[in-house]
Design an enzyme around this catalytic site. Sequence first.
Site, PDB file in Angstrom:
ATOM      1  N   GLY A 302      21.837 -21.853  90.662  1.00  6.19           N
ATOM      2  CA  GLY A 302      21.457 -22.815  91.684  1.00  6.19           C
ATOM      3  C   GLY A 302      21.504 -24.239  91.170  1.00  6.19           C
ATOM      4  CB  ILE A 304      16.629 -26.549  90.390  1.00  4.41           C
ATOM      5  CG1 ILE A 304      16.400 -27.434  91.615  1.00  4.41           C
ATOM      6  CG2 ILE A 304      15.550 -26.795  89.340  1.00  4.41           C
ATOM      7  CD1 ILE A 304      16.391 -28.906  91.319  1.00  4.41           C
ATOM      8  CG  ASP A 324      21.765 -16.896  90.522  1.00  2.09           C
ATOM      9  OD1 ASP A 324      22.020 -16.303  91.594  1.00  2.09           O
ATOM     10  OD2 ASP A 324      21.223 -17.999  90.469  1.00  2.09           O
ATOM     11  CE  LYS A 420      10.610 -28.348 102.816  1.00  2.00           C
ATOM     12  NZ  LYS A 420      11.010 -29.392 101.868  1.00  2.00           N
ATOM     13  CE  LYS A 432       8.847 -21.880  95.137  1.00  3.98           C
ATOM     14  NZ  LYS A 432       9.608 -21.235  94.034  1.00  3.98           N
ATOM     15  CG  LEU A 466      18.390 -37.769  96.334  1.00  8.27           C
ATOM     16  CD1 LEU A 466      18.415 -39.096  95.604  1.00  8.27           C
ATOM     17  CD2 LEU A 466      18.848 -37.948  97.758  1.00  8.27           C
ATOM     18  CB  SER A 468      19.274 -29.613  95.488  1.00  7.32           C
ATOM     19  OG  SER A 468      18.535 -29.884  96.669  1.00  7.32           O
ATOM     20  NE  ARG A 557      15.352 -28.028 109.663  1.00 14.19           N
ATOM     21  CZ  ARG A 557      15.848 -28.108 108.436  1.00 14.19           C
ATOM     22  NH1 ARG A 557      17.022 -27.551 108.163  1.00 14.19           N
ATOM     23  NH2 ARG A 557      15.188 -28.732 107.488  1.00 14.19           N
ATOM     24  CD  GLU A 560      12.412 -30.342 109.475  1.00 19.29           C
ATOM     25  OE1 GLU A 560      13.153 -30.672 108.534  1.00 19.29           O
ATOM     26  OE2 GLU A 560      12.803 -30.301 110.658  1.00 19.29           O
TER      27      GLU A 560
END
Length: 636
Positions: A302, A304, A324, A420, A432, A466, A468, A557, A560
């Site tokens: 990914g 990150i 992964d 989040k 998370k 930024l 990602s 959405r 959100e």
Amino acid sequence: MQFGFKLENLGYLPRWMVLFFDVVILFLAGFTTYFFFKGLKLIYIKNELLLVSSMIYFVVNVFFFWVFRTYSGIIRHSSYVDALKIFFAQFFSFAFLLVINYSCIFLFDKKFFLTTGLIINGCLSFSFLFLYRVVVKQSFERYFHNTNTNKLTNALIFGSDANAIALANALKVELPRRFKVTGFIDISDQNTTKRLLDLPIFHYEQNIATLFNDTETEALIIADKNLSKEERSQIVEDCLEYDFKVYTIPLVADLEGQNEISKTIKNFEILDLLERKPIVLDTKAISGQLKGKRVMVTGAAGSIGSEIVRQILSFEPKKIIVVDQAETPLHHLSLEILNVNPNVRIVNVISDIRIKDTIEQVFIKYKPEVVYHAAAYKHVPLMEENPAQAVFTNVMGTKNIADLSYQYGVERFVMVSTDKAVNPSNVMGASKRIAEKYVQSLDYKLKLQNDNARTKYITTRFGNVLGSNGSVVPLFSKQIQEGGPLTITHPEIIRYFMTIPEACQLVLEAGIMGNGGEIFIFDMGEPVKIIDLAKKMIRLAGYIPDKDIKIKIIGLRPGEKLYEELLNDSSKNLATHHEKIMIAEENYHHFDEVNKSIDELIEIAKFKTNHSIVSKMKKIVPEYKSLNSEYQALDV
């Protein structure tokens, strides 16, 4: 079919041909000297010695051409270095011929050359050789200038240091030419009476439009790396306001060769505008934690995870186990890092963190000592539709990696979380937060057991990154390339942003700072209004917002928020020795209670409905208040 000769297609002359032309010029200089002195009724070379003297003259000069490699430069790109080579070659030729001359006088009472003639000849030879190179260089520059006049963009260079000068010189000789430099801009007003490369230096005042109009300039190339973020932003804003183009380049010192400079000029991008000051890392401490260690990175393919892998490589670990389940991205990463550091062994593992038995084999086989856990599902709308998958990956997957880390003696477990997770309003954020709770409670349990060999569990929490996967920046870039519209969920939506390298640097720093149980939060800078971000990206691409490229509001959405938070309302943040890293003080939860609730959640996710899953998540995370109308009735 058309035939024709184009000068721009002419290749570089071979060295032997350059040497041949230099010898021809030597002949002209010698010929001129001979007849100059003959006209003065003086004898430069006696007729009976003309052949021998000429041979000595040419052999000595060619020898010193060879010594100083005067013929090895490219004529059309001649510089002061080539001039110095010619000067030294002619100086030593003159000195050597002078020695030969006086030696012959001493030994044979005769000389080959008139001494004054050698001086005149040396001066003429240097002048002719140098002038020849100047004429060729100027002819090429003038030719390309004339043929590209209608295509050249008049540009000012912001900066007056070595970086700016090197850029201006590179732009003069690049082929094909794109820019005509009209001057330099300096923040200081002390240099405005001076000139650089015969071009004026202008003082930068608050409004740059006047300078552009006075110099008939269309573009600005920012080459001054000492500008603050605020100054850079103001300059770009001024340019965009008047529809001027903006470009930037890296530091010349970062490039491998000067011929790369002009090639690296690129359009000013939103990433350049949002960049902050470089992070100062405690590289010694990080190296002490990672050097010679076996490091595992989950979610390594990914955005990150892959950047964490790249940065870890520089700290000389013994082995990096990149894990992964996505085959193609993992393959691309493996090719990229294959030869970056030959001293580090790279192990590519395709595995699913949700299947404990499979991922356990990775721990058994490779025995990682440090684990960076970046694997997660993070797209909010998709997790709203598929809450079971959020539970399996973000909760159960984290639980698997955390449990195995303790079981197999991992020293440090660093989890990548998200803002989040704070007062979550969606399934992704709640999943998370549950993972954070489990990791913290497990660390707390091990502390109570006074287990000195325990794994230290550390959580890092930050906002949007930024560039990602899933970030608005690549989405907006794609929409601009397609002609729009740019889709924004709400005109007032605000987000914190950080670059991928910056986020991963702070993850590494926090990973070595932690003693276990902390949730580290990062200084995300000032929040950015997404609609302003969209407008800037449109203007940086050379278009006018809502005229050339439309902006379309599509509504929030499910799940959100308008604003993201980094701390719970009840939390405090503690400073650390690093100015950009703080510790969020969260209440610790009893491990048995959290573990039991998560086991129940996983069982529900296997067999029950989405509503049942979300309902259980809300019981585990009471602050989870869904913004998805489908789940709002389930609030506890």
